[in-house]
Design an enzyme around this catalytic site. Structure first.
Site, PDB file in Angstrom:
ATOM      1  N   ASP A  24     -41.672  -2.164 -33.915  1.00  0.00           N
ATOM      2  CA  ASP A  24     -42.560  -2.135 -32.481  1.00  0.00           C
ATOM      3  C   ASP A  24     -43.518  -3.180 -32.399  1.00  0.00           C
ATOM      4  OD1 ASP A  24     -43.739  -0.757 -34.745  1.00  0.00           O
ATOM      5  OD2 ASP A  24     -45.347  -0.512 -33.261  1.00  0.00           O
ATOM      6  N   ARG A  80     -52.561   1.785 -26.043  1.00  0.00           N
ATOM      7  CA  ARG A  80     -53.996   1.039 -25.590  1.00  0.00           C
ATOM      8  C   ARG A  80     -53.751  -0.392 -25.003  1.00  0.00           C
ATOM      9  NH1 ARG A  80     -57.157  -1.284 -30.509  1.00  0.00           N
ATOM     10  NH2 ARG A  80     -55.209  -1.866 -31.978  1.00  0.00           N
ATOM     11  N   ARG A 128     -53.766  -9.918 -21.851  1.00  0.00           N
ATOM     12  CA  ARG A 128     -52.878 -10.754 -22.967  1.00  0.00           C
ATOM     13  C   ARG A 128     -51.604 -11.072 -21.624  1.00  0.00           C
ATOM     14  NH1 ARG A 128     -51.030  -7.450 -27.930  1.00  0.00           N
ATOM     15  NH2 ARG A 128     -50.099  -5.830 -26.598  1.00  0.00           N
TER      16      ARG A 128
END
Ligand code: AMP
Ligand code: MG
Length: 539
Positions: free
Chosen positions: A281, A114, A204
């Site tokens: 991750d 996402r 971000r």
């Protein structure tokens, strides 16, 4: 909605140089269907257009990194671009392909499920900054989930990224928080009672969002040519000071990742941050804090505390275990890089050095937190160990304790001060007055006695020591309940607390008279409230 963008808006002159998609192998399929993607570092994907995007907040400092002023950030175009409504010329939206070890087990392909990278913008100083939308719709890596994010978790990511930056903790940054105008269904506590929540998108910003898991996936699949290209790309674009990639340089690169990761762990412990999901991750190749999910801030000091309800049983990712887990994660990265180097020695050396770097960094940080000029092993090893054993003995607010420790005077050797009087400046840090038994106060008093003796040995003037301590022991952190209050307010259409918190957290080490309410210990109502003391991965 479809008026042409205003050419005077600095947003329209953002320059893009998309090295990741230009230089690395991509997925030849452009269809946005969930699948395994082989021999590729990314898949191109377009963000979903939001129904009615509404800007909640933006960070002026992050905007400045990409040369955007406040006029640009408050323009309608900004809200369109950073909610995924409009892709600017020069952008090349894509989702990265990566894998990871989750809770200690290899999970195979994960990828940006996402997150959609819009591209790499180059600012006036020539720096590349990757812009990434989180929650802008599904990608080939979304597996069984929807690719969306809810306001609750987006607000937490937005505020915490910026708070961490201002605390001096390496982190990905957050440019904007935008409501999409759509509702998203979430089962917050995985108890079969899903509810509709407002959807949101955070933009971000980071030099790169590469994670340990990017390298691990290609290594696990035996895609060694892709692995080598990704490693070479990483060194050339993000670690250019190391020189041209070669087996020797791969070893030096790994050593640098070990060093920056060790530094990051020291910072997290220093400020009381618990990431909550330290899967491979979620570890950045640049040593940045990345992927703010069920993170939390230590309130009462408890090394076993984790905010993540999914981890409540094993506490794998609790506060005190973070440095050990980072080492474990680095070992997985070492395994992935091994085929490139052939020789395990430099990788083993990096892992050994990690422990030394962490230990040295932690000692220096503890000395700074205590206001000591330097860490002196003979005295300070036990001094710090004894303190860290004392803090969890009664419920002690970590942030307030260190902040107020600066108010303890070094005094004179012949002072005869009763323990309770000596400890008076620390009283604001204790949650349960009934726990402050004479025995406990005696122990605390005895520790403070040794501490004061140690301070006199250094001979710093109290005021100077206080100044030094206040520069490493923040007054303001994003206490879990503060984020929750801002979330509640946004739900009621009021964005002012979000703006105020963003502003308070811009100067976490300053006293900021008039804003003391943001530095208070967790109120009792928040002790067991979901979102304040317990969080799930559902976001
Ligand atoms: P996390 O541990 O939260 O960073 O996420 C682990 C993996 O799940 C990553 O590959 C995420 O992209 C993916 N993921 C988490 N939430 C969603 C979502 N709502 N939709 C699609 N993918 C998701
Ligand atoms: Mg993640």
């Amino acid at each position: 909605m479809s008026r042409p963008p205003d050419p005077t808006n600095p947003l329209t002159s953002l320059r893009f140089d998309n090295r990741f998609t230009r230089l690395l192998p991509g997925d030849p399929l452009t269809e946005n269907s969930r699948r395994q993607v082989f021999n590729a570092c990314y898949s191109r994907v377009t963000p979903v257009r939001p129904v009615a995007p509404q800007l909640v907040a933006y960070s002026p400092e992050t905007a400045a990194l990409i040369d955007l002023d406040s006029a640009a950030c408050t323009s309608p175009l900004f809200t369109r671009v950073f909610s995924g409504d409009l892709v600017l010329p020069g952008m090349d939206p894509h989702a990265a392909c990566y894998g990871g070890h989750q809770f200690g087990n290899w999970a195979g392909q994960l990828g940006d499920g996402r997150a959609i990278n819009l591209g790499e913008t180059v600012n006036r100083r020539g720096e590349h900054w990757t812009l990434q939308l989180k929650g802008a719709g599904p990608t080939p890596y979304s597996r069984r989930a929807d690719g969306l994010a809810v306001m609750r978790s987006s607000l937490r990511e937005f505020l915490c990224s910026e708070a961490m930056h201002h605390l001096g903790v390496p982190t990905t940054r957050a440019l904007s928080l935008i409501l999409t105008g759509e509702m998203v269904e979430r089962d917050m506590f995985y108890d079969g009672r899903p509810e509709e929540e407002p959807g949101a998108v955070v933009c971000r910003v980071a030099p790169s969002f590469l994670r340990f898991g990017n390298y691990e996936l290609h290594a696990a699949r035996g895609e060694l040519e892709v692995l080598r290209r990704l490693a070479d790309f990483t060194i050339r674009t993000l670690f250019p000071h190391l020189g041209e990639p070669s087996p020797v340089i791969y070893g030096q690169w790994f050593a640098e990742v070990c060093r920056t990761t060790a530094e990051l762990m020291v910072h997290w412990l220093r400020v009381g941050f618990v990431h909550g999901v330290m899967n491979t991750d979620n570890l950045s190749i640049l040593g940045l804090t990345i992927d703010y999910g069920p993170y939390g801030w230590l309130e009462d000091y408890d090394p076993l505390w984790t905010p993540n309800t999914t981890d409540a049983e094993g506490r794998r990712y609790c506060y005190g275990r973070q440095p050990t887990i980072a080492h474990w994660n680095l070992a997985q990265l070492a395994n992935a890089l091994h085929p490139l180097i052939g020789d395990p020695e430099p990788l083993e050396q990096g892992l050994t050095d990690y422990s030394r770097w962490f230990e040295e960094g932690w000692q220096a940080t503890m000395a700074a937190k205590l206001g000591l000029v330097a860490f002196q092993a003979e005295t300070d090893t036990t001094l710090t160990q004894d303190l860290l054993a004392l803090l969890p003995a009664v419920e002690t607010d970590m942030t307030l304790f260190y902040r107020h420790l600066a108010d303890i005077p070094a005094g004179n050797a012949d002072d005869r001060i009763a323990p309770a009087e000596l400890a008076a400046p620390l009283m604001a840090a204790f949650y349960r007055p009934e726990q402050l038994t004479p025995t406990y106060l005696e122990q605390l008093g005895s520790w403070l006695g040794r501490y004061r003796q140690r301070l006199r040995h250094d001979g710093l003037v109290d005021a100077e020591r206080k100044q030094r301590m206040h520069a490493v022991n923040p007054k303001y952190v994003l206490r879990n309940y503060l984020a929750q209050l801002a979330i509640d307010d946004i739900g009621a259409g009021d964005f002012s607390l979000t703006s105020e918190l963003l502003d308070v957290l811009r100067h976490p080490y300053d006293e900021q008279p008039g804003r003391e309410r943001f530095a208070e210990k967790r109120p009792e109502w928040a002790r067991h409230r979901p979102g304040c003391s317990m969080l799930s991965c559902s976001s």
